[in-house]
Scaffold this active site. Structure first.
Site, mmCIF file in Angstrom:
data_model
loop_
_atom_site.group_PDB
_atom_site.id
_atom_site.type_symbol
_atom_site.label_atom_id
_atom_site.label_comp_id
_atom_site.label_asym_id
_atom_site.label_seq_id
_atom_site.Cartn_x
_atom_site.Cartn_y
_atom_site.Cartn_z
ATOM 1 N N TRP A 22 20.627 36.308 32.798
ATOM 2 C CA TRP A 22 21.183 35.977 34.114
ATOM 3 C C TRP A 22 21.225 37.196 35.021
ATOM 4 C CZ3 TRP A 22 23.388 32.155 37.174
ATOM 5 C CH2 TRP A 22 24.230 32.592 38.195
ATOM 6 N N SER B 279 30.280 43.461 42.040
ATOM 7 C CA SER B 279 29.416 44.037 43.083
ATOM 8 C C SER B 279 30.023 45.196 43.851
ATOM 9 C CB SER B 279 28.999 42.944 44.059
ATOM 10 O OG SER B 279 28.077 42.111 43.412
ATOM 11 N N ARG C 98 37.158 41.897 46.817
ATOM 12 C CA ARG C 98 35.982 42.426 46.113
ATOM 13 C C ARG C 98 34.836 42.808 47.039
ATOM 14 N NH1 ARG C 98 36.661 36.979 44.497
ATOM 15 N NH2 ARG C 98 35.063 35.555 45.259
ATOM 16 N N ASP C 99 33.849 43.486 46.432
ATOM 17 C CA ASP C 99 32.545 43.790 47.034
ATOM 18 C C ASP C 99 32.614 44.838 48.158
ATOM 19 O OD1 ASP C 99 31.894 41.716 45.320
ATOM 20 O OD2 ASP C 99 31.688 40.216 46.902
ATOM 21 N N ASP D 159 23.940 39.175 42.286
ATOM 22 C CA ASP D 159 23.875 40.044 43.476
ATOM 23 C C ASP D 159 23.101 41.353 43.299
ATOM 24 O OD1 ASP D 159 25.893 38.186 43.618
ATOM 25 O OD2 ASP D 159 27.432 39.559 44.304
ATOM 26 N N ASP E 52 32.020 32.186 50.058
ATOM 27 C CA ASP E 52 32.214 31.616 48.728
ATOM 28 C C ASP E 52 32.321 30.081 48.800
ATOM 29 O OD1 ASP E 52 32.627 31.620 46.022
ATOM 30 O OD2 ASP E 52 34.725 32.217 46.116
ATOM 31 N N GLN F 184 23.740 42.684 39.401
ATOM 32 C CA GLN F 184 24.686 42.033 38.507
ATOM 33 C C GLN F 184 23.892 41.356 37.401
ATOM 34 O OE1 GLN F 184 28.569 41.378 39.494
ATOM 35 N NE2 GLN F 184 27.795 43.465 39.707
ATOM 36 N N TRP G 42 26.224 33.115 34.097
ATOM 37 C CA TRP G 42 27.041 34.227 34.558
ATOM 38 C C TRP G 42 28.070 34.620 33.489
ATOM 39 C CZ3 TRP G 42 32.256 34.854 35.493
ATOM 40 C CH2 TRP G 42 32.613 36.011 36.223
#
Ligand SMILES: *[C@@H]1O[C@H](CO)[C@@H](O)[C@H](O)[C@H]1NC(C)=O
Ligand SMILES: *[C@@H]1O[C@H](CO)[C@@H](O)[C@H](O)[C@H]1NC(C)=O
Ligand SMILES: *[C@@H]1O[C@H](CO)[C@@H](O)[C@H](O)[C@H]1NC(C)=O
Length: 575
Positions: A60, A123, A188-189, A63, A276, A79, A87
């Site tokens: 898998w 990420s 996040r990110d 990002d 999302d 990722q 995932w």
């Protein structure tokens, strides 16, 4: 009796309520996260593996992370689940390249090793500090399953491949607390950081409060001690969680890219977010006021995924970086599968990166333009020229002499008579809906005309990428681009959503170009010289390798003229 594997996965992910907390934007198939890939001996052929799109040998991916250039070497992290095709177990896998086409794999660069990332390394982005030193900010998942931001740095700056990364002991550098009221499941990110004229670094992190999307702003003097600003850089209601924000300057003059810290009178800024809620991205163009530290989208910007998008098909969690060696900004994005988990498990892998695109501000200042990086031309083999010819209404022409499963096609359509253009109903405002109602097989006046790619002989299977032109008000023409996957595969388990976009071109004065990068199970189409892109993920069962064909078609009643070229593409060396 065995319960169907699908409902088993659903049952497990509901039952393991905890896994839902951790799932972020990804489905959680806890029992498959560490399952071994199908036995290599059983994989006689892999019709969906790509020839020049980035993917690892198995498992898998999602990002793209921390893309950058260092000492002349391009770095792409991504990722990755080292243990399965769904995932889970997320680490930063790492590959490098000298041309953005051929890629060499390295060991994972960032993997769980500290409390602040022990449940996953999610990420983030790279920033090149003054003196040319790269660092990475990324999201770690801590033992309480909270999302926190961490810093990593290369162990050996003399190694141009930056193979080994260390983490600062101060991690996490940004964390949700009672005082800052950040939602620990929605934080996040981090982006590439930028340096203000006050020598203070800024970075944004995606978040939400209720259904308002947030770009939370942090500042730092030393890249280690980060303080949350009182206000976000920007936020927008009813957009939900902002994943993978990207914030960067673009020049109002020409196609050159800018360093992320650049600002000034000839500069506009772009804010992109990945939603999302809908698994779509959108961007706005606006002004960054460095004194107030806020971003203000231009008047008329649509702040939802009904607005401007990099790509109106399968394309998510994208990220740009400034390529200082060529003064250009490059866009990368994750192309998710459209197949079932069962099919992904059978083929042993899931996820691809889009071909890198150069990105810049359009002359109008109102949208961005993208084009595959010129390095793709290294792969071009034989050129098949399509001599200027008329595509009569209702006709299909095969383009012969090209490896149709792995090709680069660039054609232009010319229209001399607009009388037969259908009148645009004012209620037709959603291009994707319009394309699904008027798919490739629905005859029209001016269009549908375009390409049938990954097509089987006899057209049992094909993906249609095409234009339709409508007459709007004031004698203005409205141009629609569609990518119709409804006939792309005899396999009924795939997501075959038809995609669409309106394109800001004036067909009275401009030719209509269409470029398609075809790669076995991917079709990346760019219309209007890069003003709109649509990526489709398809799984033909007949139109495989030498059995794939390429056609130009016109199912409108009005004739159109076509010219252009198609190139067979060589296979790149990827991982
Ligand atoms: C750092 O990288 C350089 C170049 O690859 C190498 O020659 C050197 O041995 C490395 N140093 C260490 C301490 O690993
Ligand atoms: C925090 O985010 C999570 C994940 O989206 C959501 O389920 C939860 O309701 C949010 N909590 C609050 C207090 O908004
Ligand atoms: C990826 O694809 C799967 C299967 O089509 C879908 O369920 C999921 O929502 C997609 N995720 C994103 C981020 O596109």
């Amino acid at each position: 009796m065995a319960i169907s594997s699908f409902s088993l996965y659903c049952f497990l992910s509901l039952w393991l309520g905890q896994s839902l907390l951790l799932q972020a934007s990804h489905h959680v198939y806890r029992n498959l996260q560490t399952s071994l890939v199908a036995d290599a001996h059983n994989q006689v052929k892999e019709p969906y593996r790509t020839g020049y799109h980035f993917q690892p040998p198995k498992n898998w991916i999602n990002d793209p992370n921390g893309p950058m250039i260092y000492k002349g070497i391009y770095h792409l992290f991504y990722q990755y689940n080292p243990k399965g095709v769904v995932w889970g177990n997320i680490v930063w896998a790492h590959s490098t390249s000298t041309d953005l086409v051929n890629w060499t794999p390295h060991d994972a660069a960032i993997y769980p090793s500290q409390p602040s990332d022990i449940n996953g390394c999610w990420s983030g982005s790279a920033t090149i500090l003054p003196g040319g030193k790269p660092v990475i900010l990324y999201t770690g998942i801590n033992p309480q399953n909270q999302q926190v931001q961490n810093l990593a740095y290369p162990k050996n700056l003399s190694d141009p491949y930056l193979r080994e990364w260390a983490k600062v002991p101060q991690n996490p550098l940004m964390a949700p607390t009672q005082a800052n009221q950040i939602n620990a499941s929605s934080f996040r990110d981090p982006t590439t950081a930028w340096l203000g004229p006050d020598m203070i670094w800024r970075v944004i992190v995606g978040s939400k409060r209720n259904q308002r999307g947030f770009a939370i702003l942090y500042r730092s003097k030393d890249f280690l001690n980060w303080v949350k600003a009182k206000h976000p850089l920007h936020s927008a209601k009813k957009t939900g969680m902002w994943e993978c924000p990207d914030f960067y300057p673009v020049s109002i003059k020409g196609q050159n890219g800018l360093h992320t810290s650049e600002n000034g009178p000839d500069v506009k800024h772009v804010l992109k977010v990945s939603l999302d809620n809908t698994k779509r991205e959108y961007y706005t163009i606006g002004t960054y006021n460095i004194h107030k530290d806020i971003y203000i989208p231009d008047k008329g910007s649509v702040e939802s995924d009904a607005g401007l998008r990099y790509d109106y098909g399968k394309f998510y969690a994208s990220k740009t970086f400034f390529d200082s060696s060529m003064n250009r900004r490059i866009l990368l994005g994750w192309i998710n599968e459209s197949s079932s988990v069962e099919d992904d498990t059978k083929k042993g892998w899931s996820g691809i990166q889009a071909f890198p695109r150069k990105i810049w501000l359009d002359k109008s200042g109102k949208q961005l333009v993208q084009w595959p990086v010129a390095e793709i031309e290294k792969l071009r083999e034989k050129e098949v020229k399509l001599p200027s010819s008329v595509l009569k209404g209702g006709s299909v022409h095969e383009v012969l002499g090209v490896t149709a499963a792995q090709a680069d096609v660039d054609v232009t359509f010319e229209i001399s008579d607009f009388k037969k253009a259908e009148v645009l109903d004012p209620s037709w405002t959603d291009p994707q809906l319009l394309c699904s109602q008027k798919g490739a097989s629905v005859k029209g006046g001016l269009g549908p005309f375009g390409l049938l790619v990954l097509a089987s002989k006899g057209l049992k299977e094909y993906t249609a990428v095409f234009y339709r032109i409508f007459k709007g008000h004031n004698n203005k023409y409205v141009v629609l681009l569609c990518s119709d996957q409804s006939r792309s595969s005899l396999n009924q388990d795939n997501d075959k959503t038809t995609y669409g976009a309106f394109i800001k071109v004036d067909p009275l004065h401009e030719k209509l170009s269409l470029r398609s990068l075809i790669d076995h199970s991917i079709v990346e189409s760019l219309a209007g010289q890069g003003k709109a892109c649509i990526t489709a993920r398809v799984y033909p069962t007949l139109a495989i390798d030498v059995d794939a064909h390429l056609y130009a078609f016109n199912y409108g009643t009005e004739d159109v003229k076509i010219t252009g070229s198609a190139w067979s593409l060589k296979t790149a060396k990827i991982n």
